[in-house]
Design a protein around this motif. Sequence first.
Motif, PDB file in Angstrom:
ATOM      1  N   MET A  22      32.204 -33.136 -14.707  1.00 56.10           N
ATOM      2  CA  MET A  22      31.761 -32.850 -16.247  1.00 56.10           C
ATOM      3  C   MET A  22      32.019 -34.052 -17.016  1.00 56.10           C
ATOM      4  O   MET A  22      31.151 -34.078 -17.947  1.00 56.10           O
ATOM      5  N   ALA A  23      33.095 -34.735 -17.136  1.00 53.81           N
ATOM      6  CA  ALA A  23      33.149 -35.632 -17.851  1.00 53.81           C
ATOM      7  C   ALA A  23      32.323 -36.859 -17.455  1.00 53.81           C
ATOM      8  O   ALA A  23      31.634 -37.605 -18.736  1.00 53.81           O
ATOM      9  N   SER A  24      31.886 -37.103 -16.548  1.00 53.03           N
ATOM     10  CA  SER A  24      30.777 -38.163 -16.313  1.00 53.03           C
ATOM     11  C   SER A  24      29.336 -37.768 -16.837  1.00 53.03           C
ATOM     12  O   SER A  24      28.787 -38.727 -17.310  1.00 53.03           O
ATOM     13  N   ILE A  25      29.178 -36.407 -16.650  1.00 46.29           N
ATOM     14  CA  ILE A  25      27.942 -35.937 -17.378  1.00 46.29           C
ATOM     15  C   ILE A  25      27.999 -36.160 -18.837  1.00 46.29           C
ATOM     16  O   ILE A  25      27.051 -36.690 -19.486  1.00 46.29           O
ATOM     17  N   LYS A  26      28.974 -35.869 -19.459  1.00 49.36           N
ATOM     18  CA  LYS A  26      29.210 -35.841 -20.766  1.00 49.36           C
ATOM     19  C   LYS A  26      29.052 -37.501 -21.414  1.00 49.36           C
ATOM     20  O   LYS A  26      28.489 -37.722 -22.472  1.00 49.36           O
ATOM     21  N   ARG A  27      29.578 -38.292 -20.598  1.00 49.88           N
ATOM     22  CA  ARG A  27      29.343 -39.750 -20.980  1.00 49.88           C
ATOM     23  C   ARG A  27      28.051 -40.321 -20.826  1.00 49.88           C
ATOM     24  O   ARG A  27      27.723 -41.294 -21.434  1.00 49.88           O
ATOM     25  N   LYS A  28      27.112 -39.534 -20.051  1.00 54.45           N
ATOM     26  CA  LYS A  28      25.774 -40.152 -19.707  1.00 54.45           C
ATOM     27  C   LYS A  28      24.869 -39.235 -20.792  1.00 54.45           C
ATOM     28  O   LYS A  28      23.787 -40.027 -20.739  1.00 54.45           O
ATOM     29  N   ARG A  29      25.067 -38.482 -21.408  1.00 53.17           N
ATOM     30  CA  ARG A  29      24.218 -37.760 -21.997  1.00 53.17           C
ATOM     31  C   ARG A  29      24.576 -37.694 -23.621  1.00 53.17           C
ATOM     32  O   ARG A  29      25.902 -37.807 -23.918  1.00 53.17           O
ATOM     33  N   PRO A  30      23.824 -37.506 -24.695  1.00 59.11           N
ATOM     34  CA  PRO A  30      24.229 -37.308 -25.954  1.00 59.11           C
ATOM     35  C   PRO A  30      25.068 -36.207 -26.131  1.00 59.11           C
ATOM     36  O   PRO A  30      25.186 -35.154 -25.437  1.00 59.11           O
ATOM     37  N   ASP A  31      26.106 -36.255 -27.098  1.00 61.24           N
ATOM     38  CA  ASP A  31      26.901 -35.336 -27.442  1.00 61.24           C
ATOM     39  C   ASP A  31      26.442 -34.229 -28.274  1.00 61.24           C
ATOM     40  O   ASP A  31      26.853 -34.126 -29.416  1.00 61.24           O
ATOM     41  N   CYS A  32      25.596 -33.451 -27.827  1.00 62.43           N
ATOM     42  CA  CYS A  32      24.877 -32.227 -28.414  1.00 62.43           C
ATOM     43  C   CYS A  32      24.314 -31.418 -27.364  1.00 62.43           C
ATOM     44  O   CYS A  32      24.386 -31.800 -26.135  1.00 62.43           O
ATOM     45  N   CYS A  33      24.168 -30.047 -27.922  1.00 63.76           N
ATOM     46  CA  CYS A  33      23.615 -28.925 -27.070  1.00 63.76           C
ATOM     47  C   CYS A  33      22.296 -29.343 -26.580  1.00 63.76           C
ATOM     48  O   CYS A  33      21.234 -29.845 -27.558  1.00 63.76           O
ATOM     49  N   GLU A  34      21.956 -29.557 -25.174  1.00 63.09           N
ATOM     50  CA  GLU A  34      20.609 -30.027 -24.635  1.00 63.09           C
ATOM     51  C   GLU A  34      19.497 -28.899 -24.959  1.00 63.09           C
ATOM     52  O   GLU A  34      18.130 -29.225 -24.737  1.00 63.09           O
ATOM     53  N   GLN A  35      19.753 -27.818 -25.371  1.00 70.30           N
ATOM     54  CA  GLN A  35      18.889 -26.783 -25.779  1.00 70.30           C
ATOM     55  C   GLN A  35      18.511 -26.533 -27.354  1.00 70.30           C
ATOM     56  O   GLN A  35      17.578 -26.977 -27.781  1.00 70.30           O
ATOM     57  N   CYS A  36      19.603 -26.723 -28.223  1.00 70.27           N
ATOM     58  CA  CYS A  36      19.297 -26.373 -29.782  1.00 70.27           C
ATOM     59  C   CYS A  36      19.557 -27.775 -30.468  1.00 70.27           C
ATOM     60  O   CYS A  36      19.353 -27.808 -31.668  1.00 70.27           O
ATOM     61  N   GLY A  37      20.254 -28.828 -29.923  1.00 74.52           N
ATOM     62  CA  GLY A  37      20.527 -30.127 -30.619  1.00 74.52           C
ATOM     63  C   GLY A  37      22.067 -29.898 -31.251  1.00 74.52           C
ATOM     64  O   GLY A  37      22.148 -30.881 -32.096  1.00 74.52           O
ATOM     65  N   ARG A  38      22.556 -28.845 -31.397  1.00 74.14           N
ATOM     66  CA  ARG A  38      23.707 -28.704 -32.421  1.00 74.14           C
ATOM     67  C   ARG A  38      24.859 -29.677 -31.812  1.00 74.14           C
ATOM     68  O   ARG A  38      25.100 -29.936 -30.462  1.00 74.14           O
ATOM     69  N   SER A  39      25.788 -30.494 -32.414  1.00 74.86           N
ATOM     70  CA  SER A  39      26.473 -31.484 -32.283  1.00 74.86           C
ATOM     71  C   SER A  39      27.638 -31.037 -33.045  1.00 74.86           C
ATOM     72  O   SER A  39      27.787 -29.964 -33.956  1.00 74.86           O
ATOM     73  N   GLY A  40      28.967 -31.724 -32.675  1.00 76.79           N
ATOM     74  CA  GLY A  40      30.150 -31.406 -33.238  1.00 76.79           C
ATOM     75  C   GLY A  40      30.760 -29.932 -32.806  1.00 76.79           C
ATOM     76  O   GLY A  40      31.498 -29.551 -33.694  1.00 76.79           O
ATOM     77  N   THR A  41      30.418 -29.528 -31.715  1.00 74.35           N
ATOM     78  CA  THR A  41      30.839 -28.233 -31.078  1.00 74.35           C
ATOM     79  C   THR A  41      31.034 -28.460 -29.838  1.00 74.35           C
ATOM     80  O   THR A  41      30.841 -29.520 -28.964  1.00 74.35           O
ATOM     81  N   ARG A  42      31.952 -27.483 -29.109  1.00 72.08           N
ATOM     82  CA  ARG A  42      32.293 -27.560 -27.842  1.00 72.08           C
ATOM     83  C   ARG A  42      31.023 -27.451 -26.866  1.00 72.08           C
ATOM     84  O   ARG A  42      30.315 -26.387 -27.127  1.00 72.08           O
TER      85      ARG A  42
END
Length: 66
Positions: free
Chosen positions: A1-21
């Motif tokens: 999971m950590a490697s996926i998070k490093r490779k992708r933007p820090d936001c929801c891939e569906q709605c674009g929300r950021s700053g959330t778990r």
Amino acid sequence: MASIKRKRPDCCEQCGRSGTRLFGDHIQELKDGGAPLDENNVQLLCGSCHTAKTARARAERYSKEY
């Protein structure tokens, strides 16, 4: 999971929300034959999108069973 998070933007891939778990969600659920370790079968979703997507998948699976 950590490697996926490093490779992708820090936001929801569906709605674009950021700053959330974010949750690692299997695009094709494991119960439906999805590959558990394939990064291409994982999307990062906020809690709201993850809950809604999981509910839709369960409803679809249930409707096929009955």
